[in-house]
Design an enzyme around this catalytic site. Structure first.
Site, short mmCIF file in Angstrom:
data_model
loop_
_atom_site.label_atom_id
_atom_site.label_comp_id
_atom_site.label_asym_id
_atom_site.label_seq_id
_atom_site.Cartn_x
_atom_site.Cartn_y
_atom_site.Cartn_z
N ASP A 144 0.80 -1.35 0.11
CA ASP A 144 -0.14 0.15 0.11
C ASP A 144 0.95 1.19 -0.02
O ASP A 144 1.86 1.23 0.71
CB ASP A 144 -1.03 0.01 1.15
N ARG B 228 -11.59 2.37 8.53
CA ARG B 228 -10.23 2.75 8.05
C ARG B 228 -10.23 3.99 7.09
O ARG B 228 -9.62 4.04 6.19
CB ARG B 228 -9.47 1.46 7.63
N TRP C 155 -4.45 -8.33 -3.62
CA TRP C 155 -5.84 -7.59 -3.73
C TRP C 155 -6.47 -7.74 -2.23
O TRP C 155 -6.93 -8.95 -1.67
CB TRP C 155 -6.92 -8.65 -4.49
N ASP C 156 -6.50 -6.59 -1.73
CA ASP C 156 -6.90 -6.49 -0.34
C ASP C 156 -8.24 -5.81 -0.38
O ASP C 156 -8.97 -5.51 -1.25
CB ASP C 156 -6.11 -5.39 0.36
N MET C 157 -9.00 -5.90 0.89
CA MET C 157 -10.54 -5.56 1.09
C MET C 157 -10.52 -5.10 2.98
O MET C 157 -10.49 -6.32 3.61
CB MET C 157 -11.19 -6.84 0.84
N ASP D 280 -2.76 -10.75 9.45
CA ASP D 280 -1.97 -9.40 9.63
C ASP D 280 -1.05 -9.65 10.68
O ASP D 280 -0.21 -8.99 10.91
CB ASP D 280 -2.75 -8.12 10.01
C1 GLA Z 1 -4.17 -4.64 5.16
C2 GLA Z 1 -3.39 -5.88 4.87
C3 GLA Z 1 -1.83 -5.60 5.06
C4 GLA Z 1 -1.22 -4.49 4.43
C5 GLA Z 1 -2.13 -3.16 4.66
C6 GLA Z 1 -1.85 -1.85 3.65
O1 GLA Z 1 -4.07 -4.62 6.49
O2 GLA Z 1 -3.91 -6.88 5.66
O3 GLA Z 1 -1.27 -6.84 4.73
O4 GLA Z 1 -1.29 -4.78 3.01
O5 GLA Z 1 -3.81 -3.40 4.56
O6 GLA Z 1 -2.74 -0.92 4.01
#
Ligand code: GLA
Length: 733
Positions: free
Chosen positions: A366, A442, A476-478, A547
Site C-alpha cells: 500500500d 479505516r 488484492w486487499d479488502m 495480519d
Molecule cells: C491490510 C493488509 C496488510 C497491508 C495493509 C496495507 O491491513 O492486511 O497486509 O497490505 O492493509 O494498508
C-alpha cells in the site's frame, strides 16, 4: 463412481469407493434423504427407511394421510407444509404466501460437472466426476427448481447447489435460497466452527449438538474472520486421527449462514448458504437465480483425512491456471518494513538485499498511488504517486526485473476514500443509504460493486497499469465490512439483492483480470484473513492468512486454517522482531519454521538484520526452494494441537512417502522435563527413514516417535521459550 436411478422406486444412489448418498422422491413428490455416509451396496429399494405414521401434533399430507415431512429426512426442505424445521428456501408469490411444494419432474445424469454462472465452483472433467440434476416444480408459484449434486470419483465429496427459475407470468421473490441441506438420522454429533477476529483468525471451537440450533453467520458482506464459512459435524470421539466427520465448505465470499438444528425426533439438520438475513432476490418472468456451491466431504478416519480431502480437491479442482499445483515464488513484501513511507530508492535497496538472499518476487504494498501517505486518502485513484515512483509502476517493475526478481503490487480495488478524486467525482458510487450518515472503516467507504459501471471503471484503471508493466503478482486487499448497504441505482424492491450482487461484482472483476493476465499470481487479503474462503481460492490461489505475523500466534492461526484449506493457500511471512502486532521476540529460525508451512516470504528490511541472521535467511530461502513442492503440496497431517497444549506439530509427506518434513514448536519451556516424543504420521511403516543421519523405521517414528532432545537440559528447563524444529526425513534407497 456411479449415479444410479431406480425408476421403479424413484430412488437415486450416488456412490464411489468411499461414500453413498441415497435420495428418493418422497410420497408427496418432494425429495427425501434416505442415507448419507460410508459406501454401502446398491439396492433397488431402500424405502423401509421412510416413516409412515401419525403422531399427535404431526401434520400429514392430505392425500396419503400417513406421510409427514417432519418424520422424514428431507433433501431441500420447503417452507410451510408438514416440515417444521428450518427450511432451505422461501419463495414468496404475489399473494404474499411463502408456502411451497416443489415436486419431482425429471432428472439428468451426466459425466463431469457444469460451471456455475458468474460464481466460483469446483470443476471436473468427465473422468473426475458425475453430476445428477433433479428438476422440480411448484405449480402454484410457477417456479422450477434444479438441485445439482456432483459426485467426485477420487474424493469422498459431493457438491451441491440449487437453481430457481420463474416460469410464470408474474414475479416471485426468493427471501431465502440456501445451497444445501443434509438431514442426519441422529444427534450424537459435535459442531466445529472456526471463529476469530482480525489478527486472531480461525480458532477451532467445538460445541455439542442436540435439540435446538447452533449456527454461525456473516452479515458483513465478506465471509469474515469472525466466522469462517467452513464447519465440521463430527462424532464426539472424532479427533485428527480417528472417527467420523462431515465437512461443509461454502464456495462463496459474502454473507453466509451455517446451521445445525436438532429436532424433537433425535435427528440433525445441517444447512448452509447465503445468509437469508439481508437477502431477497426478485425473479421476473423467465429469470433464474443460482445459489453458490457447498462442498460436502466425508471422513470415517478422522479430521486429518477430512482436511486432506479438501486440500487435494481445492488444489486440483478449484484453483485454476498456471498456479495450480505450482510451487509459489518466495516473496518479500515491504509493508511491515516501510508502511507507506517509501520512495523508489528505498524500495530498490530492500529489493537488492532480498535478491542477494535469493528471494524471487518483490511485492510493493500500500501507498504507491494517489495521495496516499496515510490511510486517510487515495483509495480509488489507481494512478502512481510521482513523488514516490517517478517512473511509475512500469519504471519500478523494470528495475526490479533487471535485478533478477519478479515484481508485484498491492491494490484495494473495492474501496474509496472520501478524500479521493474518484469520490469527489462519483460520491454515488460508494455504498450509503439516502439521508443517513455513512459509517467509515479505516477512513474509507465501499464502492458499489453491484453496479457494473463501477466495476468497469476500476477495471479500466487497473488494466492500464498492469498491461504497461511486467507484473507477476497482485495482492488484492479488502479492508472493511459493508454498512448502510444500499445501491443508488436500483428500485426499492431490489435493495435486498445488493449484498450478493456486490460479491458477483467482485468475482466478475477477478475473472476479467485473470482472463486478461492469466500468468499473474493473485493473493487475496482482507485485513489479513477476513475473506479466507473457498470462493476466493477459485480466483486467487493463495490468501494472506493474517495480519498477525508473530510466529507463535501464527502457529495457531495456520493450524486452525489447515482444517479447511491447503498449505499452498496460506500466505505466511517472516517479519521483524519485536513483532509489530504482539511485541514478542522469537528467533529467525522459529519465524521461518512456521512460515515454511505456507506460501513463504519475508516482510521486513533485510538491510536491518545482523550478518548472522542474513546468512540464516539465505539458507532458509535455499531450503524452501528445495522443499517447497513438498511443503505446499505434500499430504499434510496435524500432529499436536496448539489449542490443547503449549506445543504444536504438523508434518507434510510426499505422495510416494519417500520424503517428509515435520515441524514441532514449543511455546513455553518447562522445568523438570524429560525430552518427550513426537509421534509422526503418514509414513510408510516398513520404510527406513534417515533423520539427522540416524535410521528409523516408519512404524517406529509413527508409534514410538521422534525424541525431542532440544526440549530438555538433562531434565531441567532449557530456559528458552519458542524452541522449534523443522526436520527432513528421507527414505533410504
Ligand atoms: C491490510 C493488509 C496488510 C497491508 C495493509 C496495507 O491491513 O492486511 O497486509 O497490505 O492493509 O494498508
Amino acid at each position: 463412481m456411479n449415479i444410479i436411478w431406480h425408476e421403479k422406486t424413484k430412488q437415486f444412489h450416488l456412490f464411489n469407493d468411499e461414500i453413498s448418498y441415497i435420495i428418493a422422491v418422497n410420497p408427496v413428490g418432494e425429495l427425501g434423504n434416505l442415507y448419507y455416509g460410508k459406501r454401502i451396496n446398491d439396492k433397488e429399494d431402500m424405502s423401509y427407511v421412510v416413516n409412515r405414521f401419525g403422531l399427535a401434533q404431526v401434520a400429514v399430507d392430505a392425500d396419503t394421510e400417513t406421510y409427514s415431512m417432519e418424520l422424514n429426512r428431507q433433501e431441500y426442505p420447503s417452507f410451510g407444509t408438514t416440515d417444521f424445521g428450518t427450511s432451505a428456501f422461501e419463495v414468496e408469490i404475489s399473494n404474499g404466501s411463502k408456502v411451497s411444494s416443489f415436486v419431482y419432474k425429471d432428472h439428468k445424469i451426466y459425466k463431469g460437472k457444469q460451471p456455475l454462472e458468474g460464481l466460483p465452483a469446483t470443476y471436473a472433467d468427465d473422468s473426475e466426476a458425475m453430476t445428477l440434476e433433479i428438476y422440480l416444480e411448484d405449480v402454484v408459484a410457477k417456479t422450477t427448481l434444479a438441485l445439482s449434486y456432483t459426485l467426485f470419483n477420487r474424493y469422498p465429496v459431493v457438491t451441491r447447489h440449487a437453481k430457481f427459475t420463474n416460469i410464470g407470468p408474474s414475479k416471485v421473490k426468493l427471501t431465502k435460497a440456501l445451497s444445501a441441506c443434509l438431514d442426519l438420522p441422529d444427534q450424537n454429533y459435535q459442531w466445529m466452527q472456526f471463529s476469530g477476529a482480525w489478527a486472531r483468525e480461525r480458532t477451532p471451537i467445538v460445541k455439542n449438538l442436540g435439540p435446538g440450533s447452533v449456527s454461525i453467520e456473516s452479515k458483513r458482506g465478506i465471509s469474515s474472520a469472525n466466522q469462517n464459512p467452513f464447519v465440521i459435524v463430527k462424532r464426539p470421539n472424532t479427533d485428527d486421527f480417528i472417527g467420523e466427520a462431515i465437512g461443509f465448505s461454502f464456495v462463496y465470499s459474502g454473507n453466509f449462514l451455517a446451521q445445525a438444528e436438532g429436532d424433537t425426533f433425535g435427528r440433525m439438520r445441517v444447512l448452509m448458504g447465503i445468509n437469508p438475513d439481508r437477502f431477497t432476490w426478485i425473479l421476473e418472468k423467465g429469470q433464474s437465480f443460482e445459489t453458490p456451491e457447498v462442498v460436502i466431504a466425508y471422513s470415517d478416519s478422522g479430521l486429518n483425512y477430512l482436511s486432506q480431502t479438501y486440500h487435494s480437491l481445492y488444489n486440483n479442482n478449484l484453483v485454476r491456471g498456471k498456479w495450480k499445483n505450482t510451487p509459489r515464488p518466495i516473496l518479500i513484501n515491504n509493508w511491515e518494513a516501510t508502511f507507506m513511507d517509501f520512495d523508489e530508492e528505498k524500495i530498490l535497496k530492500i529489493a537488492s538485499k532480498a535478491k542477494e538472499a535469493g528471494i524471487e518476487l518483490f511485492v510493493l504494498d500500500d501507498g504507491w498511488f494517489g495521495d496516499r501517505d496515510d490511510d486517510f486518502a487515495g483509495l480509488g485513484d489507481w494512478v502512481e504517486n510521482p513523488k514516490k515512483l517517478p517512473q511509475g509502476i512500469p519504471g519500478l517493475a523494470r528495475k526490479i526485473e533487471s535485478l533478477g526478481m519478479k515484481f508485484g503490487f498491492w491494490i484495494e480495488p473495492e474501496m474509496v476514500n472520501p478524500d479521493s478524486n474518484l469520490y469527489r467525482k462519483h460520491p454515488e458510487w460508494a455504498l450509503s443509504t439516502p439521508g443517513r450518515k455513512a459509517s467509515l472503516g479505516r477512513h474509507q467507504m465501499v464502492l458499489d460493486y453491484s453496479r457494473p459501471e463501477v466495476v468497469d471503471y476500476i477495471y479500466g484503471m487497473l488494466h492500464k497499469i498492469i498491461s504497461n508493466a511486467p507484473i507477476s503478482y497482485i495482492k488484492w486487499d479488502m479492508n472493511r465490512s459493508l454498512t448502510e448497504v444500499y445501491s443508488a441505482d436500483i428500485p426499492a424492491e431490489q435493495q435486498g439483492m445488493v449484498y450478493h450482487r456486490y460479491v458477483m461484482g467482485v468475482y466478475s472483476l477477478y475473472e476479467r483480470l485473470r482472463n486478461d493476465f492469466p500468468d499473474i499470481l493473485f493473493e487475496s487479503c482482507s485485513s489479513g484473513g477476513n475473506r479466507f474462503d473457498a470462493g476466493m481460492l477459485y480466483y486467487a490461489p493463495q490468501a494472506w492468512c493474517s495480519d498477525n505475523t508473530d510466529a507463535i500466534d501464527r502457529i495457531r492461526i495456520q493450524y486452525g486454517t489447515s482444517y479447511g484449506y491447503p498449505v499452498s493457500s496460506i500466505g505466511a511471512h517472516v517479519s521483524a522482531v519485536p513483532n509489530q502486532q504482539t511485541g514478542r521476540t522469537t528467533s529467525i529460525e522459529t519465524r521461518a519454521n512456521v512460515a515454511y508451512f505456507g506460501t513463504f516470504g519475508y516482510e521486513l528490511d533485510l538491510n536491518h538484520v545482523s550478518h548472522e541472521e542474513f546468512e540464516l535467511v539465505k539458507s532458509q530461502v535455499q531450503f524452501m526452494k528445495e522443499y517447497r513442492q513438498l511443503f505446499q503440496f505434500g499430504t499434510f497431517y496435524r500432529l499436536r494441537s496448539p489449542f490443547e497444549a503449549d506445543q504444536a506439530a504438523w508434518i507434510v509427506v510426499s505422495e510416494d512417502k519417500e520424503k517428509a518434513i515435520f515441524g514441532f514448536y514449543c511455546m513455553r519451556s518447562n522445568v523438570t522435563m524429560l525430552p518427550g516424543f513426537l509421534k509422526l504420521d503418514g509414513l510408510s511403516a516398513d520404510k527406513v527413514y534417515v533423520l539427522n543421519d540416524e535410521e528409523y523405521f516408519g512404524d517406529e517414528l509413527m508409534n514410538l516417535g521422534v525424541t525431542l532432545t532440544k526440549l530438555s537440559n538433562n531434565g531441567l528447563s532449557t530456559g528458552q521459550d519458542f524452541i522449534s524444529y523443522v526436520e527432513v526425513l528421507e527414505a533410504k534407497k
